[in-house]
Write a protein that holds these residues in place. Sequence first.
Motif, PDB file in Angstrom:
ATOM      1  N   ARG A  64       0.819  -1.038  -0.026  1.00 44.30           N
ATOM      2  CA  ARG A  64       0.151   0.010   0.171  1.00 44.30           C
ATOM      3  C   ARG A  64       0.751   1.222   0.153  1.00 44.30           C
ATOM      4  N   LEU A  65       2.033   1.241   0.663  1.00 49.11           N
ATOM      5  CA  LEU A  65       2.914   2.253   0.774  1.00 49.11           C
ATOM      6  C   LEU A  65       3.621   2.608  -0.693  1.00 49.11           C
ATOM      7  N   ARG A  66       4.039   1.506  -1.442  1.00 49.31           N
ATOM      8  CA  ARG A  66       4.365   1.574  -2.736  1.00 49.31           C
ATOM      9  C   ARG A  66       3.526   2.123  -3.662  1.00 49.31           C
ATOM     10  N   ALA A  67       2.092   1.744  -3.608  1.00 52.70           N
ATOM     11  CA  ALA A  67       0.960   2.178  -4.337  1.00 52.70           C
ATOM     12  C   ALA A  67       0.658   3.645  -4.150  1.00 52.70           C
ATOM     13  N   ALA A  68       1.080   4.066  -2.908  1.00 51.50           N
ATOM     14  CA  ALA A  68       0.918   5.469  -2.663  1.00 51.50           C
ATOM     15  C   ALA A  68       2.100   6.308  -3.196  1.00 51.50           C
ATOM     16  N   ASP A  69       3.282   5.985  -3.269  1.00 54.34           N
ATOM     17  CA  ASP A  69       4.615   6.351  -4.047  1.00 54.34           C
ATOM     18  C   ASP A  69       4.218   6.488  -5.347  1.00 54.34           C
ATOM     19  N   LEU A  70       3.676   5.402  -6.027  1.00 52.67           N
ATOM     20  CA  LEU A  70       3.188   5.505  -7.293  1.00 52.67           C
ATOM     21  C   LEU A  70       2.236   6.428  -7.873  1.00 52.67           C
ATOM     22  N   ILE A  87       1.861   9.503  -5.951  1.00 51.32           N
ATOM     23  CA  ILE A  87       2.554  10.546  -5.867  1.00 51.32           C
ATOM     24  C   ILE A  87       3.175  10.764  -7.274  1.00 51.32           C
ATOM     25  N   ALA A  88       3.898   9.793  -7.755  1.00 53.25           N
ATOM     26  CA  ALA A  88       4.730   9.996  -8.804  1.00 53.25           C
ATOM     27  C   ALA A  88       3.926  10.293  -9.940  1.00 53.25           C
ATOM     28  N   GLN A  89       2.888   9.836 -10.262  1.00 51.66           N
ATOM     29  CA  GLN A  89       1.934   9.867 -11.332  1.00 51.66           C
ATOM     30  C   GLN A  89       1.257  11.493 -11.217  1.00 51.66           C
ATOM     31  N   GLN A  90       1.077  11.825  -9.910  1.00 51.03           N
ATOM     32  CA  GLN A  90       0.574  13.125  -9.836  1.00 51.03           C
ATOM     33  C   GLN A  90       1.593  14.247 -10.295  1.00 51.03           C
ATOM     34  N   ARG A  91       2.825  13.939  -9.947  1.00 55.78           N
ATOM     35  CA  ARG A  91       3.811  14.784 -10.351  1.00 55.78           C
ATOM     36  C   ARG A  91       4.008  15.022 -11.698  1.00 55.78           C
ATOM     37  N   LEU A  92       3.789  13.878 -12.274  1.00 57.39           N
ATOM     38  CA  LEU A  92       3.830  13.797 -13.839  1.00 57.39           C
ATOM     39  C   LEU A  92       2.713  14.340 -14.615  1.00 57.39           C
ATOM     40  N   THR A  93       1.785  14.383 -14.066  1.00 57.43           N
ATOM     41  CA  THR A  93       0.640  15.205 -14.343  1.00 57.43           C
ATOM     42  C   THR A  93       0.712  16.725 -14.313  1.00 57.43           C
ATOM     43  N   ASP A  94       1.456  16.745 -13.080  1.00 54.96           N
ATOM     44  CA  ASP A  94       1.345  18.353 -12.775  1.00 54.96           C
ATOM     45  C   ASP A  94       2.578  19.106 -14.023  1.00 54.96           C
ATOM     46  N   CYS A  95       3.192  18.134 -14.705  1.00 56.79           N
ATOM     47  CA  CYS A  95       4.272  18.902 -15.796  1.00 56.79           C
ATOM     48  C   CYS A  95       3.368  19.478 -16.759  1.00 56.79           C
ATOM     49  N   GLN A  96       2.131  19.241 -16.685  1.00 55.63           N
ATOM     50  CA  GLN A  96       1.317  20.074 -17.742  1.00 55.63           C
ATOM     51  C   GLN A  96       0.513  21.142 -16.866  1.00 55.63           C
ATOM     52  N   VAL A  97       0.719  22.505 -17.259  1.00 57.79           N
ATOM     53  CA  VAL A  97      -0.142  23.453 -16.474  1.00 57.79           C
ATOM     54  C   VAL A  97      -1.184  23.666 -17.323  1.00 57.79           C
ATOM     55  N   ARG A  98      -2.419  23.494 -16.752  1.00 56.08           N
ATOM     56  CA  ARG A  98      -3.666  23.580 -17.393  1.00 56.08           C
ATOM     57  C   ARG A  98      -4.255  24.711 -17.071  1.00 56.08           C
ATOM     58  N   ALA A  99      -5.338  25.468 -17.771  1.00 57.43           N
ATOM     59  CA  ALA A  99      -6.314  26.347 -17.518  1.00 57.43           C
ATOM     60  C   ALA A  99      -7.123  26.056 -16.214  1.00 57.43           C
ATOM     61  N   PRO A 100      -7.225  26.854 -15.125  1.00 63.28           N
ATOM     62  CA  PRO A 100      -8.203  26.239 -14.340  1.00 63.28           C
ATOM     63  C   PRO A 100      -9.734  26.468 -14.518  1.00 63.28           C
ATOM     64  N   LEU A 101     -10.713  25.690 -13.795  1.00 64.09           N
ATOM     65  CA  LEU A 101     -11.981  25.841 -13.720  1.00 64.09           C
ATOM     66  C   LEU A 101     -12.420  27.251 -13.245  1.00 64.09           C
ATOM     67  N   PRO A 102     -13.019  28.046 -13.761  1.00 62.20           N
ATOM     68  CA  PRO A 102     -13.517  29.327 -12.716  1.00 62.20           C
ATOM     69  C   PRO A 102     -14.551  28.854 -11.924  1.00 62.20           C
ATOM     70  N   THR A 103     -14.702  29.691 -10.538  1.00 65.87           N
ATOM     71  CA  THR A 103     -15.797  29.279  -9.560  1.00 65.87           C
ATOM     72  C   THR A 103     -16.907  30.088  -9.880  1.00 65.87           C
ATOM     73  N   LEU A 104     -16.658  31.413 -10.621  1.00 63.13           N
ATOM     74  CA  LEU A 104     -17.673  32.192 -11.050  1.00 63.13           C
ATOM     75  C   LEU A 104     -17.594  32.125 -12.463  1.00 63.13           C
ATOM     76  N   THR A 105     -18.956  31.959 -13.133  1.00 65.91           N
ATOM     77  CA  THR A 105     -18.925  31.993 -14.338  1.00 65.91           C
ATOM     78  C   THR A 105     -20.402  32.589 -14.682  1.00 65.91           C
ATOM     79  N   ASP A 106     -20.654  33.016 -15.927  1.00 68.08           N
ATOM     80  CA  ASP A 106     -21.771  33.535 -16.596  1.00 68.08           C
ATOM     81  C   ASP A 106     -22.738  32.656 -17.035  1.00 68.08           C
TER      82      ASP A 106
END
Length: 222
Positions: free
Chosen positions: A124-130, A132-151
């Motif tokens: 389970r610890l190794r799965a958590a490490d994986l 975290i590593a996958q999230q860091r890979l995802t974070d290598c792409q900076v995306r436009a956020p979803l606005p909280t206030l929209t028309d």
Amino acid sequence: GRVQRILADISTRGKPGDVLLELDATDARLAVQQAERSLQAELAKWGFQGVPEENEDLSQLPSVRSAKAKFELSTARFERMQRLKPTGSVSEDDFDQARPDLGVLENEWRKEQLLAQSSAAIARLRAADLAIAQQRLTDCQVRAPLPTLTDPEYEPEYIVSERLVSEGSLLRPGTEVFRLVFGRTLKLRLSVPELHAASVQPGQRVDVYPSSMYQPLSGSVA
């Protein structure tokens, strides 16, 4: 990380979730591969079919079943010797040796159960490490956020009003990279002299005269 590719520039239009820039993902990709191999090695060592849950039954693991079978076999043998001892078919030495052997095999079975629980926790610890590593890979792409206030009348859309980085730049946490304008409504913030503040009310019509246009833009006080 270091900016590897910029996918948006001033006046670029897009929607929330669109990729604006990509960071160099080499280290993050290697970290994911290392975490995957580490997890697979831990699962294979004990024969796990997947990452075990917190309270999953581990009694069917090969090593645990083997230790349990040896203990049950020794238990049956000891009980048989107990029944045969009064008849003299079993020597005192064999009978005296069978009891500690039974205790050793029981301890081995308990030990395998504890080792299985420990290995499950490590998996389970190794799965958590994986993760975290996958999230860091995802974070290598900076995306436009979803606005909280929209028309509600329009689908969320953004326009890049400013780009603050270039390819090769080294970004640190919290670095501002783009400025985006969301929505189709221009928000104009103005100062009103206190003398006239009482005459300004929410919903009141306002005409704004930009210096670059001959016709005013109409709006309302909010």
